[in-house]
Design a protein around this motif. Structure first.
Motif, PDB file in Angstrom:
ATOM      1  N   GLY A 166       5.968  -9.290  -2.843  1.00 10.36           N
ATOM      2  CA  GLY A 166       5.917  -9.816  -1.473  1.00 10.36           C
ATOM      3  C   GLY A 166       5.404  -8.754  -0.526  1.00 10.36           C
ATOM      4  O   GLY A 166       4.851  -7.736  -0.954  1.00 10.36           O
ATOM      5  N   PRO A 167       5.576  -8.986   0.762  1.00 14.15           N
ATOM      6  CA  PRO A 167       5.150  -7.984   1.754  1.00 14.15           C
ATOM      7  C   PRO A 167       5.855  -6.649   1.528  1.00 14.15           C
ATOM      8  O   PRO A 167       7.010  -6.615   1.090  1.00 14.15           O
ATOM      9  N   TYR A 168       5.165  -5.572   1.791  1.00  9.73           N
ATOM     10  CA  TYR A 168       5.758  -4.256   1.607  1.00  9.73           C
ATOM     11  C   TYR A 168       5.179  -3.273   2.620  1.00  9.73           C
ATOM     12  O   TYR A 168       4.120  -3.510   3.205  1.00  9.73           O
ATOM     13  N   VAL A 169       5.905  -2.185   2.795  1.00  5.26           N
ATOM     14  CA  VAL A 169       5.515  -1.168   3.763  1.00  5.26           C
ATOM     15  C   VAL A 169       4.611  -0.137   3.086  1.00  5.26           C
ATOM     16  O   VAL A 169       4.896   0.329   1.983  1.00  5.26           O
ATOM     17  N   MET A 170       3.511   0.182   3.734  1.00  5.36           N
ATOM     18  CA  MET A 170       2.586   1.208   3.234  1.00  5.36           C
ATOM     19  C   MET A 170       2.594   2.409   4.178  1.00  5.36           C
ATOM     20  O   MET A 170       2.699   2.241   5.393  1.00  5.36           O
ATOM     21  N   TRP A 171       2.459   3.607   3.598  1.00  2.43           N
ATOM     22  CA  TRP A 171       2.398   4.873   4.343  1.00  2.43           C
ATOM     23  C   TRP A 171       3.644   5.046   5.229  1.00  2.43           C
ATOM     24  O   TRP A 171       3.584   5.483   6.374  1.00  2.43           O
ATOM     25  N   LYS A 172       4.796   4.733   4.611  1.00  2.00           N
ATOM     26  CA  LYS A 172       6.081   4.645   5.296  1.00  2.00           C
ATOM     27  C   LYS A 172       6.452   5.880   6.117  1.00  2.00           C
ATOM     28  O   LYS A 172       6.918   5.761   7.248  1.00  2.00           O
ATOM     29  N   ASP A 173       6.296   7.064   5.515  1.00  2.00           N
ATOM     30  CA  ASP A 173       6.761   8.271   6.206  1.00  2.00           C
ATOM     31  C   ASP A 173       5.641   8.941   6.988  1.00  2.00           C
ATOM     32  O   ASP A 173       5.644  10.165   7.168  1.00  2.00           O
ATOM     33  N   THR A 174       4.707   8.161   7.454  1.00  2.30           N
ATOM     34  CA  THR A 174       3.615   8.696   8.271  1.00  2.30           C
ATOM     35  C   THR A 174       3.549   7.899   9.576  1.00  2.30           C
ATOM     36  O   THR A 174       4.139   6.824   9.672  1.00  2.30           O
ATOM     37  N   PRO A 175       2.814   8.418  10.564  1.00  2.00           N
ATOM     38  CA  PRO A 175       2.662   7.655  11.809  1.00  2.00           C
ATOM     39  C   PRO A 175       1.822   6.388  11.608  1.00  2.00           C
ATOM     40  O   PRO A 175       1.723   5.565  12.506  1.00  2.00           O
ATOM     41  N   TYR A 176       1.220   6.271  10.419  1.00  3.82           N
ATOM     42  CA  TYR A 176       0.239   5.205  10.184  1.00  3.82           C
ATOM     43  C   TYR A 176       0.835   4.049   9.379  1.00  3.82           C
ATOM     44  O   TYR A 176       0.137   3.241   8.770  1.00  3.82           O
ATOM     45  N   VAL A 177       2.138   3.991   9.395  1.00  2.00           N
ATOM     46  CA  VAL A 177       2.881   2.980   8.642  1.00  2.00           C
ATOM     47  C   VAL A 177       2.490   1.566   9.094  1.00  2.00           C
ATOM     48  O   VAL A 177       2.231   1.316  10.271  1.00  2.00           O
ATOM     49  N   HIS A 178       2.413   0.670   8.105  1.00  2.55           N
ATOM     50  CA  HIS A 178       2.098  -0.729   8.407  1.00  2.55           C
ATOM     51  C   HIS A 178       2.627  -1.614   7.292  1.00  2.55           C
ATOM     52  O   HIS A 178       3.033  -1.127   6.232  1.00  2.55           O
ATOM     53  N   ILE A 179       2.609  -2.921   7.539  1.00  2.00           N
ATOM     54  CA  ILE A 179       3.068  -3.884   6.535  1.00  2.00           C
ATOM     55  C   ILE A 179       1.857  -4.475   5.824  1.00  2.00           C
ATOM     56  O   ILE A 179       0.895  -4.886   6.464  1.00  2.00           O
ATOM     57  N   MET A 180       1.939  -4.498   4.512  1.00  2.00           N
ATOM     58  CA  MET A 180       0.929  -5.164   3.691  1.00  2.00           C
ATOM     59  C   MET A 180       1.469  -6.562   3.381  1.00  2.00           C
ATOM     60  O   MET A 180       2.594  -6.705   2.904  1.00  2.00           O
ATOM     61  N   VAL A 181       0.651  -7.570   3.636  1.00  2.00           N
ATOM     62  CA  VAL A 181       1.074  -8.954   3.408  1.00  2.00           C
ATOM     63  C   VAL A 181       0.092  -9.637   2.456  1.00  2.00           C
ATOM     64  O   VAL A 181      -0.959 -10.120   2.887  1.00  2.00           O
ATOM     65  N   PRO A 182       0.405  -9.642   1.157  1.00  2.00           N
ATOM     66  CA  PRO A 182      -0.491 -10.329   0.215  1.00  2.00           C
ATOM     67  C   PRO A 182      -0.597 -11.813   0.579  1.00  2.00           C
ATOM     68  O   PRO A 182       0.402 -12.448   0.922  1.00  2.00           O
ATOM     69  N   VAL A 183      -1.822 -12.337   0.525  1.00  2.00           N
ATOM     70  CA  VAL A 183      -2.011 -13.757   0.845  1.00  2.00           C
ATOM     71  C   VAL A 183      -2.589 -14.542  -0.338  1.00  2.00           C
ATOM     72  O   VAL A 183      -2.741 -15.758  -0.255  1.00  2.00           O
ATOM     73  N   ALA A 184      -2.926 -13.855  -1.414  1.00  2.00           N
ATOM     74  CA  ALA A 184      -3.385 -14.521  -2.637  1.00  2.00           C
ATOM     75  C   ALA A 184      -3.275 -13.512  -3.767  1.00  2.00           C
ATOM     76  O   ALA A 184      -3.243 -12.305  -3.527  1.00  2.00           O
ATOM     77  N   ASP A 185      -3.214 -14.023  -4.996  1.00  3.49           N
ATOM     78  CA  ASP A 185      -3.167 -13.100  -6.128  1.00  3.49           C
ATOM     79  C   ASP A 185      -4.524 -12.454  -6.311  1.00  3.49           C
ATOM     80  O   ASP A 185      -5.544 -13.023  -5.945  1.00  3.49           O
ATOM     81  N   LYS A 186      -4.497 -11.277  -6.907  1.00  3.62           N
ATOM     82  CA  LYS A 186      -5.774 -10.573  -7.087  1.00  3.62           C
ATOM     83  C   LYS A 186      -6.541 -11.144  -8.278  1.00  3.62           C
ATOM     84  O   LYS A 186      -6.018 -11.835  -9.089  1.00  3.62           O
TER      85      LYS A 186
END
Ligand SMILES: [Cu+2]
Length: 186
Positions: A166-186
């Protein structure tokens, strides 16, 4: 590192010249028209046409199409990685900070579309500057997704495991943290 620097210059150039009309294809004799067409097409493929058709297109740090809707689409996230993205203004600001290793604090929501996924290019989920992101321990290939910047306090309790499904946090311990939201399988 050279790539990051190159791209830093590029993004600064984008921001500082965004009000200036930049002449297109003919100027750049290093790139064939076919390649430019391919790169513009790839840039646009990152978002629905309702967004990318009116977006500014930036190729190799240059504005090649002036848009009108506040969105910016690029054929690559990092130089020549083949990962297209379409960003709103908040995302462009954050990426510029990331590339220049400057601090950044999210005060509002930012949206980026990556409807082609990462195309196997590789991004470390913890380290935006990983020297070999394709082989990073915390890289999990992600298909089509949205990326959402929110003020950091709102991320509490959200997983940073990219293989969670599901959705997950990327670059968590940096100022550039954001949420990744998959919308389809790869
Ligand atoms: Cu992404």
């Amino acid at each position: 590192m050279v790539n990051l620097l190159k791209s830093a210059l590029c993004v600064s150039a984008i921001l500082s010249t965004s009000l200036v009309a930049v002449p297109v294809l003919a100027e750049d004799n290093k790139m064939s028209e076919d390649l430019m067409t391919e790169k513009i097409g790839r840039a646009k493929s990152a978002a629905p046409a309702s967004i990318s058709d009116e977006a500014t297109i930036v190729v190799d740090g240059k504005v090649v199409v002036e848009g009108s809707n506040g969105w910016t689409c690029m054929p690559d996230t990092f130089p020549d990685d083949g990962m297209p993205m379409c960003n709103d203004a908040v995302w462009m600001e954050m990426l510029t900070a990331m590339i220049n290793k400057k601090d950044y604090t999210a005060t509002k929501i930012g949206i980026s579309y990556m409807l082609q996924g990462d195309r196997g290019a590789g991004v470390s989920n913890s380290d935006p500057y990983h020297p070999d992101p394709k082989n990073a321990d915390d890289y999990t290939e992600t298909g089509p997704h949205l990326m959402i910047i929110v003020p950091k306090a709102m991320l509490e309790g959200m997983t940073d495991d990219p293989s969670s499904g599901g959705p997950y946090v990327m670059w968590k311990d940096t100022p550039y943290v954001h949420i990744m939201v998959p919308v389809a399988d790869k």
